[in-house]
Design a protein around this motif. Structure first.
Motif, PDB file in Angstrom:
ATOM      1  N   ARG A 167      89.422  35.921  52.906  1.00  0.00           N
ATOM      2  CA  ARG A 167      89.304  37.362  52.630  1.00  0.00           C
ATOM      3  C   ARG A 167      89.208  37.665  51.134  1.00  0.00           C
ATOM      4  NH1 ARG A 167      89.590  39.982  57.236  1.00  0.00           N
ATOM      5  NH2 ARG A 167      90.778  39.170  58.974  1.00  0.00           N
ATOM      6  N   MET A 168      88.409  36.878  50.438  1.00  0.00           N
ATOM      7  CA  MET A 168      88.266  37.077  49.006  1.00  0.00           C
ATOM      8  C   MET A 168      87.094  37.981  48.648  1.00  0.00           C
ATOM      9  SD  MET A 168      87.267  33.118  48.257  1.00  0.00           S
ATOM     10  CE  MET A 168      86.286  33.181  46.799  1.00  0.00           C
ATOM     11  N   TYR A 169      86.426  38.559  49.633  1.00  0.00           N
ATOM     12  CA  TYR A 169      85.262  39.400  49.385  1.00  0.00           C
ATOM     13  C   TYR A 169      85.511  40.829  49.842  1.00  0.00           C
ATOM     14  CZ  TYR A 169      83.036  34.902  48.878  1.00  0.00           C
ATOM     15  OH  TYR A 169      82.732  33.644  48.472  1.00  0.00           O
ATOM     16  N   LYS A 170      85.035  41.769  49.027  1.00  0.00           N
ATOM     17  CA  LYS A 170      85.070  43.181  49.407  1.00  0.00           C
ATOM     18  C   LYS A 170      83.667  43.699  49.678  1.00  0.00           C
ATOM     19  CE  LYS A 170      89.218  44.118  46.793  1.00  0.00           C
ATOM     20  NZ  LYS A 170      89.817  44.803  45.677  1.00  0.00           N
ATOM     21  N   ASN A 171      82.665  43.067  49.060  1.00  0.00           N
ATOM     22  CA  ASN A 171      81.280  43.477  49.200  1.00  0.00           C
ATOM     23  C   ASN A 171      80.408  42.260  49.379  1.00  0.00           C
ATOM     24  OD1 ASN A 171      81.618  46.359  48.509  1.00  0.00           O
ATOM     25  ND2 ASN A 171      82.292  45.527  46.558  1.00  0.00           N
ATOM     26  N   ALA A 172      79.227  42.476  49.959  1.00  0.00           N
ATOM     27  CA  ALA A 172      78.276  41.378  50.141  1.00  0.00           C
ATOM     28  C   ALA A 172      76.863  41.916  50.032  1.00  0.00           C
ATOM     29  CB  ALA A 172      78.479  40.723  51.496  1.00  0.00           C
ATOM     30  N   VAL A 173      75.960  41.053  49.625  1.00  0.00           N
ATOM     31  CA  VAL A 173      74.537  41.360  49.582  1.00  0.00           C
ATOM     32  C   VAL A 173      73.834  40.277  50.369  1.00  0.00           C
ATOM     33  CG1 VAL A 173      72.492  41.549  48.092  1.00  0.00           C
ATOM     34  CG2 VAL A 173      74.693  42.446  47.313  1.00  0.00           C
TER      35      VAL A 173
END
Length: 154
Positions: free
Chosen positions: A140-146
């Motif tokens: 869970r180290m991401y808040k956003n993704a592309v």
């Protein structure tokens, strides 16, 4: 008896082997792969990554043992090869002659230069890619993704 080789055992290699047998061909068939996994569907890797499929769900054609029994094929795994005129040569220099060779080595993910050195960037093409992304998401180290790319996997 005729001898055939299939080089690469993704979906195309699997369907090539299937077509050989469904055409009634009784040739001896050796399948060369650079992994020890059965063929998988790259589109299913995203379902595994999202937790919607178990690991085995990425392999819709069955295990190597099941496929080998069903289509009477031998597998030479974890082996990279090159081929010439009716000859397959393994990394260690051993050669084997065949009457026919199907080359089904598939595709690789292309990463545009601006993205090649990004930290925490992932390709989604292989089982290994799916496993790495699933492990990163579990942290869970991401808040956003592309997402770059609009294929079925994208």
């Amino acid at each position: 008896m005729e001898r055939f080789a299939v080089i690469g055992f993704g979906c195309a290699g699997y369907h090539g082997l299937e077509a050989i047998r469904e055409a009634g061909c009784q040739a001896s068939v050796d399948v060369y792969s650079d992994t020890d996994m059965p063929p998988y569907n790259p589109m299913l890797t995203t379902y595994y990554t999202a937790g919607r499929l178990p690991f085995e769900g990425m392999f819709p054609f069955g295990t190597l043992e099941e496929i080998g029994g069903r289509y009477r094929a031998g597998f030479i795994n974890n082996t990279k090869v090159r081929s010439g005129d009716r000859v397959v040569v393994t990394e260690d220099g051993r050669g084997q002659e065949y009457d026919k060779i199907l080359i089904a080595t598939g595709a690789r993910a292309f990463v545009p230069k601006p993205f090649q050195n990004l930290k925490n960037a992932f390709c989604m093409r292989t089982v290994e890619d799916a496993t790495r992304l699933r492990e990163a998401l579990a942290l869970r180290m991401y808040k956003n993704a592309v997402v770059v790319g609009a294929s079925m996997v994208g």
